[in-house]
Motif scaffolding. Structure first.
Motif, PDB file in Angstrom:
ATOM      1  N   ALA A  11      21.359  32.425 -10.055  1.00 42.15           N
ATOM      2  CA  ALA A  11      20.031  32.281  -9.718  1.00 42.15           C
ATOM      3  C   ALA A  11      18.831  32.572 -10.118  1.00 42.15           C
ATOM      4  CB  ALA A  11      19.934  32.730  -8.100  1.00 42.15           C
ATOM      5  N   GLY A  12      19.555  33.837 -10.772  1.00 41.18           N
ATOM      6  CA  GLY A  12      18.147  34.647 -11.171  1.00 41.18           C
ATOM      7  C   GLY A  12      17.951  34.535 -12.593  1.00 41.18           C
ATOM      8  N   ASP A  13      19.247  34.557 -13.509  1.00 39.45           N
ATOM      9  CA  ASP A  13      20.195  34.530 -14.702  1.00 39.45           C
ATOM     10  C   ASP A  13      20.754  34.192 -15.562  1.00 39.45           C
ATOM     11  OD1 ASP A  13      19.704  35.617 -17.155  1.00 39.45           O
ATOM     12  OD2 ASP A  13      19.620  37.419 -17.049  1.00 39.45           O
ATOM     13  N   PRO A  14      20.704  32.775 -15.387  1.00 41.13           N
ATOM     14  CA  PRO A  14      21.415  31.564 -15.881  1.00 41.13           C
ATOM     15  C   PRO A  14      22.067  31.768 -17.150  1.00 41.13           C
ATOM     16  CG  PRO A  14      19.359  30.112 -15.401  1.00 41.13           C
ATOM     17  CD  PRO A  14      19.263  31.745 -15.421  1.00 41.13           C
ATOM     18  N   SER A  15      22.864  31.206 -17.798  1.00 37.45           N
ATOM     19  CA  SER A  15      23.753  31.225 -19.198  1.00 37.45           C
ATOM     20  C   SER A  15      24.024  30.153 -19.535  1.00 37.45           C
ATOM     21  CB  SER A  15      24.956  32.012 -19.057  1.00 37.45           C
ATOM     22  OG  SER A  15      24.986  33.701 -18.706  1.00 37.45           O
ATOM     23  N   ARG A  16      24.471  29.018 -18.509  1.00 35.82           N
ATOM     24  CA  ARG A  16      24.619  27.535 -19.307  1.00 35.82           C
ATOM     25  C   ARG A  16      24.130  27.292 -19.850  1.00 35.82           C
ATOM     26  NH1 ARG A  16      25.014  22.432 -17.141  1.00 35.82           N
ATOM     27  NH2 ARG A  16      26.852  21.102 -17.660  1.00 35.82           N
ATOM     28  N   PRO A  17      22.531  26.923 -19.133  1.00 37.18           N
ATOM     29  CA  PRO A  17      21.660  26.178 -20.022  1.00 37.18           C
ATOM     30  C   PRO A  17      21.601  26.593 -21.743  1.00 37.18           C
ATOM     31  CG  PRO A  17      20.721  27.018 -17.693  1.00 37.18           C
ATOM     32  CD  PRO A  17      22.033  27.423 -18.647  1.00 37.18           C
ATOM     33  N   TYR A  18      21.918  27.733 -22.163  1.00 36.74           N
ATOM     34  CA  TYR A  18      21.453  28.441 -23.111  1.00 36.74           C
ATOM     35  C   TYR A  18      22.500  28.069 -24.327  1.00 36.74           C
ATOM     36  CZ  TYR A  18      17.188  30.477 -20.648  1.00 36.74           C
ATOM     37  OH  TYR A  18      16.500  30.358 -19.968  1.00 36.74           O
ATOM     38  N   ALA A  19      24.023  27.654 -23.817  1.00 39.11           N
ATOM     39  CA  ALA A  19      24.895  27.937 -24.121  1.00 39.11           C
ATOM     40  C   ALA A  19      24.674  26.786 -25.691  1.00 39.11           C
ATOM     41  CB  ALA A  19      26.155  27.400 -23.577  1.00 39.11           C
ATOM     42  N   ASP A  20      25.990  27.536 -26.955  1.00 40.04           N
ATOM     43  CA  ASP A  20      25.975  26.909 -27.852  1.00 40.04           C
ATOM     44  C   ASP A  20      27.323  25.714 -27.772  1.00 40.04           C
ATOM     45  OD1 ASP A  20      23.733  28.161 -29.651  1.00 40.04           O
ATOM     46  OD2 ASP A  20      24.838  29.417 -29.317  1.00 40.04           O
ATOM     47  N   LEU A  21      28.186  25.738 -26.990  1.00 38.08           N
ATOM     48  CA  LEU A  21      28.787  24.914 -26.359  1.00 38.08           C
ATOM     49  C   LEU A  21      29.907  25.308 -25.154  1.00 38.08           C
ATOM     50  CD1 LEU A  21      31.821  26.072 -27.104  1.00 38.08           C
ATOM     51  CD2 LEU A  21      31.641  25.687 -29.934  1.00 38.08           C
ATOM     52  N   ARG A  22      30.079  24.116 -25.151  1.00 34.53           N
ATOM     53  CA  ARG A  22      30.576  24.419 -23.964  1.00 34.53           C
ATOM     54  C   ARG A  22      32.460  23.890 -23.452  1.00 34.53           C
ATOM     55  NH1 ARG A  22      26.137  21.703 -22.519  1.00 34.53           N
ATOM     56  NH2 ARG A  22      23.946  23.302 -21.684  1.00 34.53           N
ATOM     57  N   VAL A  23      33.147  25.029 -22.789  1.00 35.83           N
ATOM     58  CA  VAL A  23      34.805  23.750 -22.952  1.00 35.83           C
ATOM     59  C   VAL A  23      35.447  23.964 -21.543  1.00 35.83           C
ATOM     60  CG1 VAL A  23      36.911  25.793 -23.431  1.00 35.83           C
ATOM     61  CG2 VAL A  23      34.633  26.150 -25.021  1.00 35.83           C
ATOM     62  N   ASP A  24      35.954  22.115 -21.687  1.00 40.02           N
ATOM     63  CA  ASP A  24      36.244  22.411 -20.257  1.00 40.02           C
ATOM     64  C   ASP A  24      37.300  23.265 -19.024  1.00 40.02           C
ATOM     65  OD1 ASP A  24      38.278  21.282 -18.360  1.00 40.02           O
ATOM     66  OD2 ASP A  24      36.589  19.328 -18.543  1.00 40.02           O
ATOM     67  N   GLY A  25      37.004  23.966 -18.157  1.00 40.24           N
ATOM     68  CA  GLY A  25      38.182  25.108 -17.983  1.00 40.24           C
ATOM     69  C   GLY A  25      39.064  24.263 -17.376  1.00 40.24           C
ATOM     70  N   VAL A  26      39.618  23.374 -17.921  1.00 41.38           N
ATOM     71  CA  VAL A  26      40.424  21.907 -17.285  1.00 41.38           C
ATOM     72  C   VAL A  26      41.195  22.228 -18.082  1.00 41.38           C
ATOM     73  CG1 VAL A  26      41.307  20.833 -15.949  1.00 41.38           C
ATOM     74  CG2 VAL A  26      39.636  21.659 -14.520  1.00 41.38           C
ATOM     75  N   THR A  27      40.784  21.515 -19.144  1.00 43.50           N
ATOM     76  CA  THR A  27      41.938  21.416 -20.285  1.00 43.50           C
ATOM     77  C   THR A  27      41.830  21.862 -21.205  1.00 43.50           C
ATOM     78  OG1 THR A  27      39.728  19.730 -21.043  1.00 43.50           O
ATOM     79  CG2 THR A  27      40.936  18.670 -19.322  1.00 43.50           C
ATOM     80  N   GLY A  28      40.624  22.698 -21.510  1.00 44.79           N
ATOM     81  CA  GLY A  28      40.013  24.314 -22.846  1.00 44.79           C
ATOM     82  C   GLY A  28      39.690  22.709 -24.291  1.00 44.79           C
ATOM     83  N   ARG A  29      39.134  21.840 -23.719  1.00 46.83           N
ATOM     84  CA  ARG A  29      38.593  20.910 -24.418  1.00 46.83           C
ATOM     85  C   ARG A  29      37.508  21.130 -24.804  1.00 46.83           C
ATOM     86  NH1 ARG A  29      42.039  18.011 -27.156  1.00 46.83           N
ATOM     87  NH2 ARG A  29      44.073  17.144 -26.090  1.00 46.83           N
ATOM     88  N   ILE A  30      36.547  21.117 -26.554  1.00 44.73           N
ATOM     89  CA  ILE A  30      35.096  21.391 -26.476  1.00 44.73           C
ATOM     90  C   ILE A  30      34.479  20.608 -26.105  1.00 44.73           C
ATOM     91  CG2 ILE A  30      33.412  22.498 -28.155  1.00 44.73           C
ATOM     92  CD1 ILE A  30      36.325  23.952 -29.622  1.00 44.73           C
ATOM     93  N   VAL A  31      33.807  21.570 -25.534  1.00 44.68           N
ATOM     94  CA  VAL A  31      32.606  19.938 -25.616  1.00 44.68           C
ATOM     95  C   VAL A  31      30.940  20.525 -25.989  1.00 44.68           C
ATOM     96  CG1 VAL A  31      31.363  19.161 -23.692  1.00 44.68           C
ATOM     97  CG2 VAL A  31      33.267  19.633 -22.952  1.00 44.68           C
ATOM     98  N   ARG A  32      31.201  19.936 -27.346  1.00 39.54           N
ATOM     99  CA  ARG A  32      29.711  19.710 -27.826  1.00 39.54           C
ATOM    100  C   ARG A  32      27.956  19.932 -26.605  1.00 39.54           C
ATOM    101  NH1 ARG A  32      31.054  23.810 -32.324  1.00 39.54           N
ATOM    102  NH2 ARG A  32      33.070  22.305 -33.006  1.00 39.54           N
ATOM    103  N   SER A  33      27.997  18.976 -25.831  1.00 35.35           N
ATOM    104  CA  SER A  33      26.740  18.478 -25.560  1.00 35.35           C
ATOM    105  C   SER A  33      27.588  18.028 -23.550  1.00 35.35           C
ATOM    106  CB  SER A  33      26.305  18.317 -25.682  1.00 35.35           C
ATOM    107  OG  SER A  33      26.738  16.664 -25.723  1.00 35.35           O
ATOM    108  N   THR A  34      26.601  18.410 -22.944  1.00 36.30           N
ATOM    109  CA  THR A  34      27.285  18.672 -21.478  1.00 36.30           C
ATOM    110  C   THR A  34      25.743  17.325 -21.320  1.00 36.30           C
ATOM    111  OG1 THR A  34      28.989  19.701 -21.346  1.00 36.30           O
ATOM    112  CG2 THR A  34      28.184  18.998 -19.121  1.00 36.30           C
ATOM    113  N   LEU A  35      25.805  16.608 -20.133  1.00 37.79           N
ATOM    114  CA  LEU A  35      24.911  15.827 -19.322  1.00 37.79           C
ATOM    115  C   LEU A  35      23.304  15.453 -20.070  1.00 37.79           C
ATOM    116  CD1 LEU A  35      24.948  17.981 -16.101  1.00 37.79           C
ATOM    117  CD2 LEU A  35      26.228  15.912 -16.784  1.00 37.79           C
ATOM    118  N   GLY A  36      23.281  15.881 -21.575  1.00 38.60           N
ATOM    119  CA  GLY A  36      22.005  15.546 -22.430  1.00 38.60           C
ATOM    120  C   GLY A  36      21.397  17.149 -22.781  1.00 38.60           C
TER     121      GLY A  36
END
Length: 202
Positions: A171-196
């Motif tokens: 809540a005070g120090d989020p990491s997600r908005p600063y990620a260079d890429l994201r990985v689906d935690g269920v499938t392990g697939r790489i997601v280059r962007s999420t929700l625009g």
């Protein structure tokens, strides 16, 4: 750590990208893998380390404690980041979650790429030292359910306390908005962007 189901894509291409990045910490390219507890960080970091030819992995669970689940920045800086920045092997004390004290030492050489994985790996205090930040895309409730299934009912009380601390941290120090890429935690697939959302880091 429970392996996510599905068929995660090979990480050779991502490993090559990370090797080609400019160093971010002395001679080292420091790559963080962040996400909620139980989201698959350890599994993904292990796969990425293997694709990198055996890159060192620093686990933040080794530096956190019961009393200070997110109070490890000073230890990480002194025992890991400063030696790596100077091109030296880092030697850091490891917290024993059963004995509730630090016991033993682990080492991380100043390799071309070093991974740091754990909740808060992409926090504000670390981002200036990072070459890249990966976020494991699995919402907190699902990640917690996976972690509780993995650890069993004996650690239910610990998970309840951890969930409160984790929520307060992000809540005070989020990491997600600063990620260079994201990985689906269920499938392990790489997601280059999420929700625009833009993947920008200060």
């Amino acid at each position: 750590m429970v392996d996510p189901p599905g068929l995660p894509e090979p990480l050779d291409e991502l490993a090559a990208e990370y090797r080609a990045l400019p160093p971010s910490l002395g001679p080292v390219r420091l790559v963080a893998v962040d996400g909620h507890a139980g989201s698959g960080k350890t599994t993904f970091a292990g796969r990425l380390a293997a694709a990198l030819g055996g890159a060192p992995v620093v686990h933040l669970d080794d530096l956190a404690t019961h009393e200070e689940p997110f109070g490890w920045v000073g230890r990480l800086r002194r025992q890991v980041l400063e030696p790596l920045a100077a091109g030296r092997t880092a030697e850091y004390r490891v917290y024993d979650w059963t004995l509730r004290r630090f016991a033993g030492v682990r080492r991380a050489p100043a390799a071309p790429v070093v991974l740091v994985e754990g909740v808060g790996a992409g926090r504000r205090a670390l981002r200036p030292a990072l070459a890249a930040l990966v976020w494991m895309e699995l919402e907190a409730k699902a990640a917690r359910a996976r972690g509780e299934l993995r650890d069993g009912p004996d650690l239910a009380e610990f998970w309840a306390g951890w969930a409160r601390a984790e929520h307060a941290h992000f809540a005070g120090d989020p990491s997600r908005p600063y990620a260079d890429l994201r990985v689906d935690g269920v499938t392990g697939r790489i997601v280059r962007s999420t929700l625009g959302e833009p993947a920008t880091r200060p």
